[in-house]
Design an enzyme around this catalytic site. Structure first.
Site, PDB file in Angstrom:
ATOM      1  N   HIS A 154      -2.136   0.122   4.679  1.00  0.00           N
ATOM      2  CA  HIS A 154      -1.895  -1.201   3.687  1.00  0.00           C
ATOM      3  C   HIS A 154      -3.240  -2.245   4.754  1.00  0.00           C
ATOM      4  O   HIS A 154      -2.808  -1.807   5.532  1.00  0.00           O
ATOM      5  CB  HIS A 154      -0.728  -2.015   3.676  1.00  0.00           C
ATOM      6  CG  HIS A 154      -0.036  -1.678   2.982  1.00  0.00           C
ATOM      7  ND1 HIS A 154       0.197  -2.236   1.420  1.00  0.00           N
ATOM      8  CD2 HIS A 154       1.077  -0.610   2.606  1.00  0.00           C
ATOM      9  CE1 HIS A 154       0.888  -1.153   1.050  1.00  0.00           C
ATOM     10  NE2 HIS A 154       1.718  -0.114   1.617  1.00  0.00           N
ATOM     11  N   GLU A 179      -2.976  -1.933  -5.825  1.00  0.00           N
ATOM     12  CA  GLU A 179      -2.818  -0.715  -4.895  1.00  0.00           C
ATOM     13  C   GLU A 179      -3.466   0.389  -5.158  1.00  0.00           C
ATOM     14  O   GLU A 179      -4.352   0.880  -5.864  1.00  0.00           O
ATOM     15  CB  GLU A 179      -1.316  -0.325  -5.709  1.00  0.00           C
ATOM     16  CG  GLU A 179      -0.323  -1.258  -5.676  1.00  0.00           C
ATOM     17  CD  GLU A 179       1.518  -1.110  -6.134  1.00  0.00           C
ATOM     18  OE1 GLU A 179       1.551   0.802  -5.752  1.00  0.00           O
ATOM     19  OE2 GLU A 179       2.006  -1.712  -6.387  1.00  0.00           O
TER      20      GLU A 179
END
Ligand SMILES: N[C@@H](CCC[C@H](N)C(=O)O)C(=O)O
Length: 282
Positions: free
Chosen positions: A168, A217
């Site tokens: 991330h 994502e």
């Protein structure tokens, strides 16, 4: 082939009872078809409930809607816990909440607990902070990546990188609603400093105990929620000194409660998981 469609705050998955064999019953290519929202069932991914390994109860594997296989999925493992509860009840072995499953994943052991109020609390394990653990070339391998400048779309962003087993990149902004996610998301995802691509979270700190988040994502694009992303964002907020170690993360699909425990360095996530429908795939 029977399936169950679950979602965690609108981050939706097709769940398959795969307890009878150790390999997923469909290929990544078939998962892409199943995830298509016009020609298939429609989902952000396909999740397989497989036999456990070692001292774990089950194994979870997931294919993103682009067919790639991530290491972990936070909303997905809450959905899997609810799915397992239903499967075990059908076998006459309904678990009594609170009940904890030990799930083997590509990110290691992850333990979701069915709560009496219907929510699911997940021990997501520790965050991984070193550049080589993300992985990223934004810093030296043994260095953390906190508030490091990265140029994307001719703009310089201060980014913090955290892995929850999956990678991330988090950046803090004044107004998440002003972010052109469709344009920026793919440029972050495929940036050369992220050799395994990246999930990207844009965070607005409303209060130290309340964050607003939007996400692009890896392998799925814009989703309504991302559990690992919410966990990574809380950790990034603590590392940047802008939020508490426990906070509500408000996603477009709803809130998650996240805590990064100072006692054991593990991240805990609590949120819902709901069955939308069941069906049979031709
Ligand atoms: N939405 C999931 C994350 C699913 C995997 C992610 N797209 C990746 O490729 O790492 C979550 O709730 O964590």
């Amino acid at each position: 082939m029977e399936f169950s469609k679950y979602h965690g705050l609108g981050n939706d998955f097709v769940l398959v009872d795969n307890r009878h064999q150790v390999e997923p019953v469909i290929s990544p290519e078939m998962a892409v078809q199943w995830c298509d929202r016009h020609f298939g069932i429609g989902a952000d991914g396909v999740i397989f409930a497989l036999p456990g390994q070692g001292d774990t109860d089950y194994t979870m594997r997931i294919y993103n809607s682009d067919g790639s296989e991530p290491e972990m999925c936070g909303n997905g493992i809450r959905c899997m816990a609810k799915f397992l509860e239903t499967l075990e009840a059908a076998d006459g072995k309904a678990p009594q909440a609170p009940h904890t499953y030990r799930i083997h994943t590509l990110a290691g052991l992850i333990s979701p607990t069915l709560q009496p109020d219907g929510q699911v609390t997940v021990d997501m394990g520790p965050p991984y902070l070193l550049a080589r653990e993300i992985p990223t070339t934004l810093a030296a391998a043994e260095q953390k990546v906190v508030a490091v400048p990265l140029t994307v779309a001719e703009q310089t962003w201060d980014v913090t990188c955290v892995s929850m087993g999956n990678p991330h990149c988090i950046t803090f902004v004044e107004d998440v609603e002003a972010i052109a996610l469709e344009n920026l998301g793919p440029q972050f995802e495929h940036h050369s400093v992220f050799p395994q691509r990246i999930n990207t979270e844009f965070i607005q700190v409303v209060r130290p105990d309340y964050l607003k988040m939007r996400v692009w994502e890896r392998g799925a694009g814009i989703t309504l929620a991302c559990g690992t992303g919410a966990c990574a964002s809380l950790v990034a907020g603590v590392l940047n000194g802008v939020c508490d170690r426990a906070a509500t993360v408000e996603l477009p699909g709803g809130p998650l409660y996240i805590e990064w425990s100072a006692a054991d360095n593990r991240v805990y996530m609590t949120g819902p998981a709901e069955l939308a429908f069941t069906g049979t795939r031709a």
